[in-house]
Design a protein around this motif. Structure first.
Motif, short mmCIF file in Angstrom:
data_model
loop_
_atom_site.label_atom_id
_atom_site.label_comp_id
_atom_site.label_asym_id
_atom_site.label_seq_id
_atom_site.Cartn_x
_atom_site.Cartn_y
_atom_site.Cartn_z
N GLU A 144 73.45 53.13 5.07
CA GLU A 144 74.16 51.89 5.96
C GLU A 144 73.65 50.57 5.11
OE1 GLU A 144 74.71 49.48 9.93
OE2 GLU A 144 74.42 51.58 9.87
N ASN A 201 69.54 45.64 8.88
CA ASN A 201 70.95 45.81 8.72
C ASN A 201 71.81 45.03 9.71
OD1 ASN A 201 71.43 47.84 6.80
ND2 ASN A 201 70.73 49.35 8.36
N ASP A 231 75.58 50.66 1.63
CA ASP A 231 76.94 50.46 1.67
C ASP A 231 77.19 48.84 1.82
OD1 ASP A 231 77.55 52.99 1.61
OD2 ASP A 231 77.89 53.39 3.50
N ARG A 232 76.44 48.24 2.67
CA ARG A 232 76.47 46.57 2.79
C ARG A 232 76.10 45.95 1.52
NH1 ARG A 232 74.63 47.41 8.19
NH2 ARG A 232 76.37 46.81 9.39
N ARG A 248 77.49 38.89 7.11
CA ARG A 248 79.01 39.57 6.53
C ARG A 248 80.11 39.03 7.47
NH1 ARG A 248 79.60 45.52 7.19
NH2 ARG A 248 80.27 44.67 9.12
N GLN A 277 78.93 45.68 -0.76
CA GLN A 277 80.15 44.94 -0.24
C GLN A 277 79.80 43.41 -0.91
OE1 GLN A 277 79.88 44.98 3.94
NE2 GLN A 277 81.07 47.08 3.95
N LYS A 321 72.36 41.54 7.94
CA LYS A 321 73.18 41.69 7.05
C LYS A 321 74.83 41.87 7.72
CE LYS A 321 71.01 43.05 2.99
NZ LYS A 321 71.77 42.17 2.01
N ALA A 322 74.58 42.46 8.69
CA ALA A 322 75.97 42.60 9.24
C ALA A 322 76.51 41.43 9.92
CB ALA A 322 76.02 43.75 10.45
#
Length: 191
Positions: free
Chosen positions: A42, A158, A45-46, A165, A49, A161-162
């Motif tokens: 994950e 995570n 994947d971030r 984002r 982005q 970061k989410a």
């Protein structure tokens, strides 16, 4: 037919095959390690982005020299200056969101298993109060604790970061509104 049913029932009733036996340290290590792999995927994947975020930010900055020239000219009105100011403030916030998203977070690094089977085993075996059966259990418990700490840190990373984002995408939408107004005003009043 009954033999097949008994065979299937035995398979599900055996305690050794239970994948979610949370009292078994070995099983917990396996589950934690699998969860750690998912969190790492994950995170990767971030990180992929980032290029999208930078591209969108680049699009929002594309006409900024034209907008700045329009703001400096005497033909801009108070409404134009207000919209341009809103654009600049939103753009700065979008840039902050992208930087915060890209900012490297501190995580606990996964120690190699050698640390546990070399150092800890020797340390526990040196203690006369600990039996050989307990040594392995203690080392497994320490390894599980280390994996759990790595997993917790990775999950926190995570989540952060989410959050950034999401804020970046929302700020891009908000920035696009005054940006499009500024571009349209520049193109309409360009003479």
């Amino acid at each position: 037919m009954l033999k097949k049913i008994d065979k299937v029932l035995d398979k599900y009733l055996e305690a050794n095959d239970n994948e979610y036996d949370f009292e078994d340290t070995r099983n917990n290590i396996k589950l934690t390690f699998e969860h750690l792999k998912l969190e790492k995927e994950e995170l990767v994947d971030r990180d992929h982005q980032t290029s999208w975020l930078i591209t969108i930010l680049g699009v929002l900055v594309g006409y900024s020299p034209v907008i700045a020239k329009f703001a400096i000219d005497n033909s801009s009105t108070k409404v134009d200056i207000i919209v341009i100011t809103m654009y600049v403030l939103c753009l700065v916030y979008s840039l902050i969101c992208v930087i915060e998203f890209m900012y490297p977070r501190q995580r606990t690094q996964l120690n190699p298993p050698r640390v546990f089977y070399d150092q800890l085993i020797n340390q526990y075996r040196a203690d006369d109060n600990i039996s050989d059966d307990q040594v392995s259990a203690y080392v497994r418990a320490n390894y599980l604790g280390h994996l759990s700490k790595c997993l917790d840190d990775l999950q926190k990373c995570n989540v952060i970061k989410a959050k950034w984002r999401y804020r970046a995408y929302v700020s891009f939408v908000v920035t696009a509104i005054p940006y499009l107004i500024c571009i349209s005003r520049c193109l309409i009043f360009k003479r």
